[in-house]
Design a protein around this motif. Structure first.
Motif, short mmCIF file in Angstrom:
data_model
loop_
_atom_site.label_atom_id
_atom_site.label_comp_id
_atom_site.label_asym_id
_atom_site.label_seq_id
_atom_site.Cartn_x
_atom_site.Cartn_y
_atom_site.Cartn_z
N ALA A 8 5.32 -2.90 -8.43
CA ALA A 8 4.09 -2.51 -7.74
C ALA A 8 3.87 -3.35 -6.49
CB ALA A 8 2.91 -2.68 -8.70
N ASP A 9 3.39 -2.72 -5.42
CA ASP A 9 3.06 -3.39 -4.15
C ASP A 9 4.22 -4.24 -3.64
OD1 ASP A 9 0.54 -2.30 -3.92
OD2 ASP A 9 -0.44 -3.96 -4.95
N SER A 10 5.38 -3.65 -3.53
CA SER A 10 6.55 -4.41 -3.12
C SER A 10 7.39 -3.64 -2.12
CB SER A 10 7.41 -4.79 -4.33
OG SER A 10 8.18 -3.68 -4.76
N ARG A 30 8.80 1.67 -13.24
CA ARG A 30 7.80 0.85 -12.55
C ARG A 30 7.47 -0.40 -13.36
NH1 ARG A 30 3.33 1.48 -8.74
NH2 ARG A 30 1.57 0.19 -9.38
N TYR A 31 7.32 -1.50 -12.66
CA TYR A 31 6.97 -2.79 -13.27
C TYR A 31 5.70 -3.31 -12.61
CZ TYR A 31 11.89 -2.58 -14.71
OH TYR A 31 13.10 -2.19 -15.22
N TYR A 218 -0.32 1.76 -4.29
CA TYR A 218 0.37 0.92 -3.31
C TYR A 218 -0.68 0.41 -2.32
CZ TYR A 218 3.64 -0.25 0.52
OH TYR A 218 4.36 -0.89 1.52
N THR A 219 -1.00 -0.87 -2.39
CA THR A 219 -2.10 -1.45 -1.63
C THR A 219 -1.97 -1.23 -0.14
OG1 THR A 219 -2.46 -3.14 -3.31
CG2 THR A 219 -3.29 -3.61 -1.10
#
Length: 221
Positions: A8-10, A30-31, A218-219
């Motif tokens: 997430a967010d990567s 997803r992690y 996704y930020t």
């Protein structure tokens, strides 16, 4: 079946986007980040020793590092798409931005994140000292370096519509994360009209939108 181990967010959001641009079938695993440390969970170490994302598995092939994953997908499935011809000016710019995105653009943004978070994660007794050290590091080195890079991106987008030339390419996919993360933590997007326009164009792409649906929240979008 292609499997993307997606945190997430990567940076791995870019891999999902590239797969959508290429029209390939894939599965997302997803992690979630540790809520305290913001690091990847230990389960990722079962996939790759560094426990980082993205990791792509394609049959017996396992590829880590975003740039290497992008290279692999373009070489294996691209059929000349999203990559200018080798030996051309656009081809040289493509190679440059493909490597620059992680090699030069991300380190100051990562330092910005670390020094910003450090004071509030320090023991209470040490927090004033850590806050002072962090503030000095940001003011004397990190922020000036970040501004230099952001100004460079803004200037380069004045040369052509996209980072590698007049046509959209995987170099723009690679640069999306530094530009998005920078807008979140390092610069005011209203002061950078070319970068703002770049983000508006990529966020409007159907493949980008499909990647968000596949990858989840996704930020930076």
């Amino acid at each position: 079946m292609i499997i993307v181990h997606h945190l997430a967010d990567s940076r791995s959001q870019r891999v999902l986007w590239l797969l959508e641009e290429l029209g390939l079938d894939y599965e997302v695993k997803r992690y979630e980040r540790d809520p305290r440390t913001r690091l990847a969970p230990p389960e990722l170490k079962a996939v790759h020793p560094l426990g980082k994302s993205p990791v792509l598995q394609d049959g017996d092939v396992t590829v880590a590092e975003t740039g290497a994953v992008v290279d692999y997908l373009l070489e294996t499935y691209g059929q000349g798409r999203l990559r200018p011809a080798a030996g051309t000016e656009a081809g040289r710019r493509f190679t440059y931005w493909l490597h620059y995105a992680e090699g030069s653009a991300m380190p100051p943004l990562l330092l910005k994140l670390v020094f910003t978070m450090l004071p509030r994660r320090s023991p209470a007794l040490l927090r004033p000292l850590v806050k002072g050290v962090a503030a000095k590091a940001l003011a004397s080195f990190v922020d000036p370096q970040t501004r230099t890079h952001v100004d460079y991106w803004e200037s380069e987008l004045g040369r052509s519509a996209w980072f590698a030339g007049d046509d959209f390419s995987a170099a723009d996919i690679m640069m999306s994360f530094p530009v998005e993360a920078g807008a979140d933590r390092a610069y005011d997007i209203e002061d950078k009209p070319r970068l703002r326009a770049f983000l508006e164009r990529i966020h409007a792409r159907p493949a980008y939108q499909r990647a968000l649906e596949r990858g989840g929240a996704y930020t930076y979008a």
